[in-house]
Design an enzyme around this catalytic site. Structure first.
Site, PDB file in Angstrom:
ATOM      1  N   SER A 251       7.830  -0.252  -2.500  1.00  0.00           N
ATOM      2  CA  SER A 251       9.142  -0.874  -2.382  1.00  0.00           C
ATOM      3  C   SER A 251       9.183  -2.076  -3.304  1.00  0.00           C
ATOM      4  CB  SER A 251       9.389  -1.325  -0.939  1.00  0.00           C
ATOM      5  OG  SER A 251      10.507  -2.188  -0.853  1.00  0.00           O
TER       6      SER A 251
ATOM      7  N   LYS B 222       3.346  -3.011   1.362  1.00  0.00           N
ATOM      8  CA  LYS B 222       3.831  -2.335   0.163  1.00  0.00           C
ATOM      9  C   LYS B 222       3.046  -2.766  -1.080  1.00  0.00           C
ATOM     10  CE  LYS B 222       6.891   0.197   2.193  1.00  0.00           C
ATOM     11  NZ  LYS B 222       6.783   1.676   2.188  1.00  0.00           N
TER      12      LYS B 222
ATOM     13  N   TYR C 108       5.673  -6.592   5.952  1.00  0.00           N
ATOM     14  CA  TYR C 108       6.133  -5.381   5.277  1.00  0.00           C
ATOM     15  C   TYR C 108       5.793  -5.444   3.787  1.00  0.00           C
ATOM     16  CZ  TYR C 108       9.436  -1.779   3.663  1.00  0.00           C
ATOM     17  OH  TYR C 108      10.008  -0.677   3.079  1.00  0.00           O
TER      18      TYR C 108
END
Length: 227
Positions: free
Chosen positions: A65, A93, A89
């Site tokens: 991402s 990633k 998060y």
């Protein structure tokens, strides 16, 4: 080919002040988005290498991402005192991006395996649905905003195009980072080969049952034995 697309974001509003843990005691985004992907990829790697030698072309595509830019290499190896779910998060990633490049360096030299990381774009999916449903009133607001979101964001078919391109196109460069079906430049942290190699070694220790320290578990507690 292996496309690692599983991922979660359970606190889209960033309200958590303490990490939520998986049943085996690891921060839930790190455990699901990265460690689970590493474990699956490591388990399938012998088959991927064998099929690559037979066919001349095996692929691993990690769906990362643009949020990997929130990640920092220093936080991969030392717990941070401050918790934010979007940072967690982003860390997961960043780790997925490292995983693709390090897999290429270790196993892509014979030309039979290509591993890449991608940013699929901003896609309207159910990835954050669980987190939204847990927030009072936000589910109804999302339903009202759905028609506008469908106009602004990519639909799942559109969002899959970069993964499909990297899984099938002849000119894809192993070890690269792709966006909109074309090579792109990841964050400076994602280009650090030393950090990628160190993360691989520590992840391998975890995957084989030897304890090491988790960067996102409270107080740096040990990754538990998965066996």
């Amino acid at each position: 080919m292996l496309v690692n697309n599983a991922g979660i974001l359970l606190d889209p509003l960033g309200r958590w002040r303490e990490p939520r843990l998986s049943p085996d005691g690891v921060e839930i985004h790190w455990r699901t988005n990265y460690l689970g992907t590493f474990q699956l990829t490591a388990a399938l790697l012998p088959l991927l290498l064998e099929s690559g030698r037979r066919s001349g072309d095996a692929r691993v595509v990690n769906v990362s991402s643009h949020q990997h830019t929130r990640g920092r290499n220093a936080r991969l190896f030392a717990p941070s005192g401050r918790y934010h779910s979007w940072d967690a998060y982003g860390q997961s990633k960043l780790a997925l991006t490292h995983l693709a490049s390090e897999l290429q360096r270790r196993h892509g030299g014979d030309g039979f395996l290509r591993a890449v990381a991608i940013h699929p774009g901003s896609v309207y999916t159910n990835m954050i649905a669980r987190g939204i449903a847990a927030t009072h009133g936000l589910g109804a607001l999302r339903a009202l905003a759905a028609p506008l979101a469908a106009l602004v964001l990519l639909n799942p078919e559109q969002g899959a195009q970069t993964a499909i391109h990297c899984a099938t196109h002849a000119d894809v460069r192993g070890g690269g980072y792709y966006e909109r079906c074309a090579p792109a430049r990841p964050s400076p942290d994602a280009l650090d080969e030393t950090a990628a190699a160190r993360l691989w070694e520590q992840s391998q220790e975890w995957a084989t049952g030897r304890y090491t320290r988790s960067p996102l578990a409270p107080g740096g507690t040990a990754w538990p034995n998965p066996g």
